[in-house]
Design a protein around this motif. Structure first.
Motif, mmCIF file in Angstrom:
data_model
loop_
_atom_site.group_PDB
_atom_site.id
_atom_site.type_symbol
_atom_site.label_atom_id
_atom_site.label_comp_id
_atom_site.label_asym_id
_atom_site.label_seq_id
_atom_site.Cartn_x
_atom_site.Cartn_y
_atom_site.Cartn_z
ATOM 1 N N ARG A 2 83.508 60.401 38.146
ATOM 2 C CA ARG A 2 82.334 60.557 38.347
ATOM 3 C C ARG A 2 81.728 61.359 37.172
ATOM 4 N NH1 ARG A 2 79.422 58.039 42.003
ATOM 5 N NH2 ARG A 2 77.959 59.503 41.547
ATOM 6 N N ASN A 20 77.910 55.881 36.081
ATOM 7 C CA ASN A 20 79.054 55.836 37.274
ATOM 8 C C ASN A 20 78.967 54.161 37.625
ATOM 9 O OD1 ASN A 20 79.957 58.465 37.320
ATOM 10 N ND2 ASN A 20 77.793 58.992 38.207
ATOM 11 N N MET A 23 80.921 52.312 35.090
ATOM 12 C CA MET A 23 82.448 52.558 35.145
ATOM 13 C C MET A 23 83.029 51.973 36.506
ATOM 14 S SD MET A 23 83.049 56.494 33.926
ATOM 15 C CE MET A 23 82.189 57.328 35.262
ATOM 16 N N ARG A 24 82.227 51.956 37.429
ATOM 17 C CA ARG A 24 82.821 51.222 38.666
ATOM 18 C C ARG A 24 82.924 49.673 38.622
ATOM 19 N NH1 ARG A 24 78.977 53.253 41.701
ATOM 20 N NH2 ARG A 24 80.141 55.035 42.051
ATOM 21 N N GLN A 26 83.270 48.514 35.736
ATOM 22 C CA GLN A 26 84.433 48.259 34.518
ATOM 23 C C GLN A 26 83.754 47.284 33.542
ATOM 24 O OE1 GLN A 26 88.093 47.074 35.899
ATOM 25 N NE2 GLN A 26 89.043 49.107 35.864
ATOM 26 N N VAL A 111 86.829 57.207 25.851
ATOM 27 C CA VAL A 111 85.280 56.737 25.803
ATOM 28 C C VAL A 111 84.855 56.140 24.502
ATOM 29 C CG1 VAL A 111 82.731 57.448 25.833
ATOM 30 C CG2 VAL A 111 84.332 58.501 27.399
ATOM 31 N N VAL A 153 86.074 53.228 28.577
ATOM 32 C CA VAL A 153 84.520 53.564 29.076
ATOM 33 C C VAL A 153 83.686 53.242 27.798
ATOM 34 C CG1 VAL A 153 82.840 55.025 30.036
ATOM 35 C CG2 VAL A 153 85.232 55.202 30.908
#
Length: 280
Positions: A2, A20, A23-24, A26, A111, A153
């Motif tokens: 996170r 976040n 990212m969750r 994707q 990233v 990311v």
């Protein structure tokens, strides 16, 4: 995994939530906002906060999507063949990896910043749809498929200069960075200038927000320009008194060229300040 912000970047709760969430899911995080609100810096701080390498792709008006994947240097191969160079026999010597290729084959998750995507032509985002969806692409010259070892990311920034295609937007998680309110701006200033005089900050920020609220301003000063202005005020040791008049009437602040970047806004500002001082 996170993102909770860093000591050098003030991330609001809704911004941390957006990072976040992307990212969750994707999915790429598409960040829009005024220039100078820290969109590019966000990617740097996400990389630092998550302890990941950062790869950056800064988009220009002439940038093509293919450049982010790879480029085939046919000119160099032709020249080497004319010189009888042995390496001409291996085409891999003339494939130049783009930023996406580097991100896909990295040993660990990275990233990936695609900065100012709205500078490119309208087809640029559409040309990246397959790569974003499947995290792979095909190299025609070598007949190989490059697949991502780890899903990067992806953070994409836009200054909202032009609309992005709907098909591209569907694949992103979107967040708009609102211009900081006074409380958030104070926290940002505290991070960058912990030793600055409180009285100077208070008066300077009052002048700054007054300038932003001027009607008819062509380009409003940004967060980064406020920080530049404060840096100059400290370097030149400008006293607080220079930013305000004894009779509490409006004054033209020193070094206002750090805030106003075109002659139209400067003339408008000076005219309004003159009228305010003479109560017109």
């Amino acid at each position: 995994m996170r993102f909770e912000g860093t000591s050098s970047y003030i991330a609001t709760d809704d911004l941390k939530l957006a990072v976040n969430a992307a990212m969750r899911l994707q999915r790429p995080l598409l960040i829009k906002g005024e220039p100078g609100t820290g969109k590019t810096m966000l990617a740097e701080e996400v990389a630092a906060g998550l302890d990941m390498p950062l790869l950056q792709w800064h988009i220009k008006s002439t940038t093509k999507a293919q450049q982010g994947l790879y480029e085939y240097d046919a000119v160099s191969r032709l020249r080497d063949s004319q010189l009888g160079d042995e390496k001409v026999k291996d085409i891999h010597n003339y494939i130049v990896q783009g930023v996406l290729w580097q991100a896909f084959v990295a040993e660990q998750p990275v990233v990936l910043l695609i900065d100012e995507i709205d500078k490119a032509d309208i087809e640029f985002p559409n040309d990246l749809l397959r790569e974003i969806d499947r995290m792979e692409f095909f190299v025609y010259e070598t007949r190989q498929t490059i697949k991502a070892r780890h899903r990067p990311v992806v953070i994409i920034t836009s200054n909202n200069e032009k609309e992005l295609p709907d098909a591209f937007l569907r694949r992103c998680f979107f967040h708009y960075i609102k211009f900081p309110d006074r409380e958030t701006m104070q926290r940002i200033v505290d991070v960058h200038f912990p030793a600055i005089k409180r009285a100077l900050v208070q008066v300077a920020m009052e002048s700054f927000f007054q300038i932003r609220e001027l009607p008819g301003l062509k380009k409003k000063p940004s967060t980064s320009e406020l920080l530049d202005w404060l840096k100059l005020l400290m370097a030149e040791d400008i006293p607080v008194e220079a930013l305000q008049s004894k009779d509490n009437k409006a004054v033209i602040p020193p070094l206002h060229g750090a805030l106003l970047k075109n002659e139209q806004d400067v003339h408008l500002f000076e005219r309004l300040m003159f009228m305010a001082r003479h109560n017109r």
